[in-house]
Design a protein around this motif. Structure first.
Motif, PDB file in Angstrom:
ATOM      1  N   GLU A 115      13.964 -33.361  54.368  1.00 48.25           N
ATOM      2  CA  GLU A 115      12.632 -33.263  53.755  1.00 48.25           C
ATOM      3  C   GLU A 115      11.515 -33.450  54.759  1.00 48.25           C
ATOM      4  N   TRP A 116      11.713 -34.328  55.720  1.00 49.37           N
ATOM      5  CA  TRP A 116      10.674 -34.561  56.714  1.00 49.37           C
ATOM      6  C   TRP A 116      10.909 -33.776  58.003  1.00 49.37           C
ATOM      7  N   PHE A 138      17.414 -37.507  53.382  1.00 51.62           N
ATOM      8  CA  PHE A 138      16.015 -37.259  53.008  1.00 51.62           C
ATOM      9  C   PHE A 138      15.134 -37.067  54.240  1.00 51.62           C
ATOM     10  N   VAL A 139      15.222 -37.983  55.188  1.00 48.42           N
ATOM     11  CA  VAL A 139      14.321 -37.898  56.347  1.00 48.42           C
ATOM     12  C   VAL A 139      14.675 -36.707  57.241  1.00 48.42           C
ATOM     13  N   GLY A 186       5.403 -39.805  51.796  1.00 48.06           N
ATOM     14  CA  GLY A 186       5.914 -38.762  52.676  1.00 48.06           C
ATOM     15  C   GLY A 186       5.381 -38.806  54.086  1.00 48.06           C
ATOM     16  N   ASP A 187       5.079 -39.979  54.583  1.00 50.61           N
ATOM     17  CA  ASP A 187       4.485 -40.114  55.918  1.00 50.61           C
ATOM     18  C   ASP A 187       5.406 -40.952  56.797  1.00 50.61           C
ATOM     19  N   TYR A 188       5.886 -40.345  57.879  1.00 48.10           N
ATOM     20  CA  TYR A 188       6.806 -41.037  58.782  1.00 48.10           C
ATOM     21  C   TYR A 188       6.144 -42.228  59.470  1.00 48.10           C
ATOM     22  N   LYS A 212      15.281 -33.108  43.157  1.00 48.91           N
ATOM     23  CA  LYS A 212      14.861 -31.982  43.983  1.00 48.91           C
ATOM     24  C   LYS A 212      15.040 -30.665  43.249  1.00 48.91           C
ATOM     25  N   ALA A 236      12.030 -37.348  46.313  1.00 48.46           N
ATOM     26  CA  ALA A 236      11.830 -38.783  46.543  1.00 48.46           C
ATOM     27  C   ALA A 236      12.094 -39.614  45.299  1.00 48.46           C
ATOM     28  N   LEU A 243       7.658 -43.988  51.693  1.00 47.86           N
ATOM     29  CA  LEU A 243       8.544 -42.835  51.502  1.00 47.86           C
ATOM     30  C   LEU A 243       8.009 -41.914  50.408  1.00 47.86           C
TER      31      LEU A 243
END
Length: 249
Positions: free
Chosen positions: A64-65, A60-61, A122-124, A189, A196, A119
């Motif tokens: 997606e990020w 995911f990270v 959606g912000d690291y 997805k 998520a 998560l």
């Protein structure tokens, strides 16, 4: 043992041995030992399930990020470090600080839920912050695991049976968890545009653990008192009904 001294197992002995070792669902025994131990076992499962997501979080990270390898390493290193701090805090008296196992479970569960919320957002940077602030969430399974051993022993189970049944439950989560979470990620997805989805499930599991823990981790004295008050209320009602019946006669 010398070959001449070896004796084959009788059919009865083989049957007893198989009946004790071939059951792949030994954890069910914990669910059959009364409502309190059943709730505690469910609480262990709720807390443990998010630990066995497989590589969903990593995928995911990355995908997606679009994080760099150094950023991913920093996130997972922080998760490992906070896990150590959480266990140390629990050992040094954090349970008493929150008023006992039930209060600690609530605090740790809410703390762990912060990470899943980050998560979902959606912000690291929020994920890093929530991991640090909610470090206590890494020790959320301690209250339930502690009381499972205590309640199981009081129910007549041996220490080996309790440990084996709990290990059996964790083994099933290890097998089923990664497959289930991977499917959630793919389907979320593909069909919902919401990769998520696994973390939304974990947030719901945290909420369920909060509710179950409030009942399952109730101190025995309070549970006994509540049961006694309920019994006294029922006795009073029965006596009132009996008096009314006698008057009607």
């Amino acid at each position: 043992m010398a070959p001449s001294e070896r004796k084959p197992l009788s059919s009865l002995s083989r049957g007893v041995l198989l009946s004790r070792t071939a059951n792949p669902f030994n954890f069910v025994r914990l669910l059959r030992q009364g409502p309190r131990l059943r709730l505690l076992t469910i609480l262990v499962a709720l807390h443990s399930a998010p630990m066995f997501m497989g590589d969903v979080l990593q995928v995911f990270v990355y995908s997606e990020w679009g994080l760099k390898k150094s950023d991913v390493v920093a996130l997972f290193s922080l998760l490992a470090t906070t896990g150590t701090f959480a266990n140390v805090a629990a050992a040094l008296g954090a349970v008493k600080l929150f008023g006992g196992l039930r209060g600690f479970n609530a605090a740790a569960t809410l703390s762990g839920g912060l990470f899943w919320l980050a998560l979902l957002l959606g912000d690291y940077k929020a994920a890093l912050l929530c991991t640090a602030v909610g470090f206590l969430g890494q020790a959320k399974s301690i209250p339930a695991a502690t009381l499972v051993a205590t309640e199981g022993f009081q129910a007549g189970l041996t220490q080996g049976q309790i440990a084996g049944d709990r290990a059996n439950l964790i083994a099933w989560l290890k097998v089923v968890g990664p497959l289930f979470y991977q499917r959630l990620y793919v389907e979320g997805k593909r069909h919902l545009g919401f990769p998520a989805l696994p973390f939304a499930l974990n947030a719901l599991l945290a909420l369920a653990a909060l509710l179950v823990g409030h009942t399952a981790l109730r101190p025995p004295a309070q549970a006994t008192q509540a049961g006694g008050e309920a019994g006294q209320g029922a006795d009073g009602k029965n006596k009132g009904d009996l008096s009314a019946a006698r008057k009607s006669r």
